[in-house]
Design a protein around this motif. Sequence first.
Motif, PDB file in Angstrom:
ATOM      1  N   ARG A 115     -29.425  18.036  12.636  1.00 27.99           N
ATOM      2  CA  ARG A 115     -28.520  16.875  12.653  1.00 27.99           C
ATOM      3  C   ARG A 115     -27.194  17.217  13.322  1.00 27.99           C
ATOM      4  NH1 ARG A 115     -27.918  14.771   6.940  1.00 27.99           N
ATOM      5  NH2 ARG A 115     -28.341  16.915   6.413  1.00 27.99           N
ATOM      6  N   ALA A 116     -26.649  18.412  13.057  1.00 27.65           N
ATOM      7  CA  ALA A 116     -25.377  18.796  13.691  1.00 27.65           C
ATOM      8  C   ALA A 116     -25.552  18.952  15.198  1.00 27.65           C
ATOM      9  CB  ALA A 116     -24.840  20.076  13.072  1.00 27.65           C
ATOM     10  N   ILE A 121     -24.512  27.389  20.172  1.00 27.03           N
ATOM     11  CA  ILE A 121     -23.418  27.991  19.392  1.00 27.03           C
ATOM     12  C   ILE A 121     -23.333  27.341  18.018  1.00 27.03           C
ATOM     13  CG2 ILE A 121     -20.895  28.197  19.235  1.00 27.03           C
ATOM     14  CD1 ILE A 121     -20.940  28.531  22.353  1.00 27.03           C
ATOM     15  N   VAL A 122     -23.413  26.012  17.974  1.00 23.34           N
ATOM     16  CA  VAL A 122     -23.371  25.287  16.698  1.00 23.34           C
ATOM     17  C   VAL A 122     -24.531  25.741  15.808  1.00 23.34           C
ATOM     18  CG1 VAL A 122     -23.695  23.003  15.638  1.00 23.34           C
ATOM     19  CG2 VAL A 122     -22.081  23.297  17.532  1.00 23.34           C
ATOM     20  N   SER A 123     -25.720  25.838  16.375  1.00 21.69           N
ATOM     21  CA  SER A 123     -26.891  26.276  15.607  1.00 21.69           C
ATOM     22  C   SER A 123     -26.698  27.680  15.056  1.00 21.69           C
ATOM     23  CB  SER A 123     -28.148  26.219  16.484  1.00 21.69           C
ATOM     24  OG  SER A 123     -28.398  24.907  16.912  1.00 21.69           O
ATOM     25  N   ALA A 124     -26.213  28.587  15.884  1.00 23.32           N
ATOM     26  CA  ALA A 124     -25.994  29.967  15.437  1.00 23.32           C
ATOM     27  C   ALA A 124     -24.936  30.037  14.344  1.00 23.32           C
ATOM     28  CB  ALA A 124     -25.585  30.844  16.627  1.00 23.32           C
ATOM     29  N   THR A 166     -17.740  19.098   8.678  1.00 21.82           N
ATOM     30  CA  THR A 166     -17.184  18.130   9.619  1.00 21.82           C
ATOM     31  C   THR A 166     -17.324  18.698  11.027  1.00 21.82           C
ATOM     32  OG1 THR A 166     -15.592  17.329   7.986  1.00 21.82           O
ATOM     33  CG2 THR A 166     -15.139  16.809  10.291  1.00 21.82           C
ATOM     34  N   VAL A 167     -17.893  17.906  11.908  1.00 19.99           N
ATOM     35  CA  VAL A 167     -18.035  18.268  13.318  1.00 19.99           C
ATOM     36  C   VAL A 167     -17.187  17.277  14.090  1.00 19.99           C
ATOM     37  CG1 VAL A 167     -19.624  18.530  15.254  1.00 19.99           C
ATOM     38  CG2 VAL A 167     -20.400  19.074  12.923  1.00 19.99           C
TER      39      VAL A 167
END
Length: 178
Positions: A42-43, A26-29, A76-77
């Motif tokens: 990195r995220a 989900i983060v990648s998308a 920011t994560v």
Amino acid sequence: MISHPSRHCTVELQALPSRIGQVRRIVSAQLRYWHLDSLIDRAALGVTELLTNVHLHARPDKTCTVELELLLDRLTVSVRDHDPRLPVVDDADPLATCGRGLAMVAAMSESWGARPEGDSGKVVWFTLPTAVAVSAPLTAARPPRRAVEETPAHPFPEVEQVGLGRSQPAPARSVVAG
């Protein structure tokens, strides 16, 4: 539940190994959608480490919220859980098989930290710069690198050329299942 306001994304989950892989995707998308492809590895690594810490250490439950927030030149994560104990960066023994996650997050991020949320938990976060800072001016002695290599001419022009556009990097692999 997933929400996607213009520059904000929130995912609530149980920090279980199978769910961690889903959140990484989900983060990648989301970062692809925001045209921040250069931050994906990195995220995804950082969020994997923070969620793994929730899975291994959080009490009383593994419920947590991952939040991505894009403001100006910074992503920011953050991961919010219900355990009020703040994480500690340890000097891992050279032969240890774990204990380096937060040190890795610190090394690959612009900044990171943790803050209590009263008695109800904590938030652990890291930031990544979205713009590449120019550290030294380009000189005439060093020509700039090509961003995209040219595709050689197809030996059979009458055959339809499928998939000869820009090459895509190989997807990132992780130790965490998912």
